[in-house]
Design a protein around this motif. Sequence first.
Motif, PDB file in Angstrom:
ATOM      1  N   HIS A 191     -31.181   9.211  -2.592  1.00  0.00           N
ATOM      2  CA  HIS A 191     -31.919  10.470  -2.516  1.00  0.00           C
ATOM      3  C   HIS A 191     -33.418  10.225  -2.379  1.00  0.00           C
ATOM      4  CE1 HIS A 191     -28.326  12.759  -3.639  1.00  0.00           C
ATOM      5  NE2 HIS A 191     -28.085  11.744  -4.441  1.00  0.00           N
TER       6      HIS A 191
ATOM      7  N   THR B 151     -35.852  17.980   0.169  1.00  0.00           N
ATOM      8  CA  THR B 151     -34.872  17.061  -0.398  1.00  0.00           C
ATOM      9  C   THR B 151     -34.011  16.470   0.719  1.00  0.00           C
ATOM     10  OG1 THR B 151     -33.343  18.897  -0.852  1.00  0.00           O
ATOM     11  CG2 THR B 151     -34.812  18.217  -2.640  1.00  0.00           C
ATOM     12  N   TYR B 152     -33.686  15.189   0.549  1.00  0.00           N
ATOM     13  CA  TYR B 152     -32.898  14.452   1.544  1.00  0.00           C
ATOM     14  C   TYR B 152     -31.839  13.620   0.834  1.00  0.00           C
ATOM     15  CZ  TYR B 152     -36.957  15.499   4.443  1.00  0.00           C
ATOM     16  OH  TYR B 152     -37.968  16.146   5.102  1.00  0.00           O
ATOM     17  N   GLU B 153     -30.733  13.390   1.543  1.00  0.00           N
ATOM     18  CA  GLU B 153     -29.678  12.515   1.045  1.00  0.00           C
ATOM     19  C   GLU B 153     -29.323  11.524   2.138  1.00  0.00           C
ATOM     20  OE1 GLU B 153     -25.307  12.622  -1.159  1.00  0.00           O
ATOM     21  OE2 GLU B 153     -26.239  14.500  -0.555  1.00  0.00           O
TER      22      GLU B 153
ATOM     23  N   ASP C 146     -27.315   9.519   4.683  1.00  0.00           N
ATOM     24  CA  ASP C 146     -26.113   9.765   5.487  1.00  0.00           C
ATOM     25  C   ASP C 146     -25.447   8.421   5.748  1.00  0.00           C
ATOM     26  OD1 ASP C 146     -24.200  10.902   7.187  1.00  0.00           O
ATOM     27  OD2 ASP C 146     -25.506  10.716   8.935  1.00  0.00           O
TER      28      ASP C 146
ATOM     29  N   TYR D  81     -31.733   9.454   6.456  1.00  0.00           N
ATOM     30  CA  TYR D  81     -31.676  10.622   5.584  1.00  0.00           C
ATOM     31  C   TYR D  81     -31.393  11.881   6.375  1.00  0.00           C
ATOM     32  CZ  TYR D  81     -33.491   7.928   1.672  1.00  0.00           C
ATOM     33  OH  TYR D  81     -33.647   7.005   0.667  1.00  0.00           O
TER      34      TYR D  81
ATOM     35  N   THR E  12     -31.420  18.204   2.938  1.00  0.00           N
ATOM     36  CA  THR E  12     -30.483  18.983   2.128  1.00  0.00           C
ATOM     37  C   THR E  12     -31.121  20.254   1.584  1.00  0.00           C
ATOM     38  OG1 THR E  12     -31.021  17.670   0.161  1.00  0.00           O
ATOM     39  CG2 THR E  12     -29.103  16.972   1.463  1.00  0.00           C
TER      40      THR E  12
ATOM     41  N   VAL F  38     -30.650  21.967  -7.632  1.00  0.00           N
ATOM     42  CA  VAL F  38     -29.825  20.949  -6.995  1.00  0.00           C
ATOM     43  C   VAL F  38     -28.771  20.466  -7.980  1.00  0.00           C
ATOM     44  CG1 VAL F  38     -31.642  20.143  -5.410  1.00  0.00           C
ATOM     45  CG2 VAL F  38     -31.430  19.097  -7.667  1.00  0.00           C
TER      46      VAL F  38
END
Length: 193
Positions: A139, A156-158, A160, A166, A169, A178
């Motif tokens: 994250h 916000t990023y997750e 992949d 990233y 999100t 979140v």
Amino acid sequence: MPAVTLPLPSGDTWTRADYEALPEDLPARVGLVHGELVVNPRPRPIHRRIARRLATRLEDAAPDALQVDTDVDVLLDDDEMEPVEIAPDIVVYSSRHDPYERPIPADLVVLVVEVVSPSTKRKDRRVQPGLYADAEIRHYWRVETDHTAPAFAIYTYELDDATGGYIATGVHHDRITVTLPFSLDMDLKAVRE
């Protein structure tokens, strides 16, 4: 301010040993990116204030298995010739890591947060996310302030798994809610004002 003399690297590039030998009280922030020493000025007080306030709220919400710190070194790549070791504004990492030891290995980090400053926009928006993704940190959050964007927001990023990069999100302006990397529901007014 007295002049600061940095030691020279032992070879053509900076090694982790060269980097670790630097004094901790340098008047600038330094990082190690692919064997190059990167020097940045210390952040403005507002930058530190936002990072500190957000870190405190993250620490309050994090489960016991995680700890939260600001401006601590994370080892992103231990390559002998081109190591990468930098200090994100906020790091959320496993409680298994001894807080007396540095750096924090990337595989123990679940979230890094960068607060964007006018002088770090390119780095925080483009360069750092690539380094964090390459290190497989799940994250990444980017905090845009009123001085770097039209409005205060946390992006916000997750990671992949298919692309190794990233994916976005969410964009959070007034409140962040979140469930990953842990449950958090927070009014952002106290962070930004």
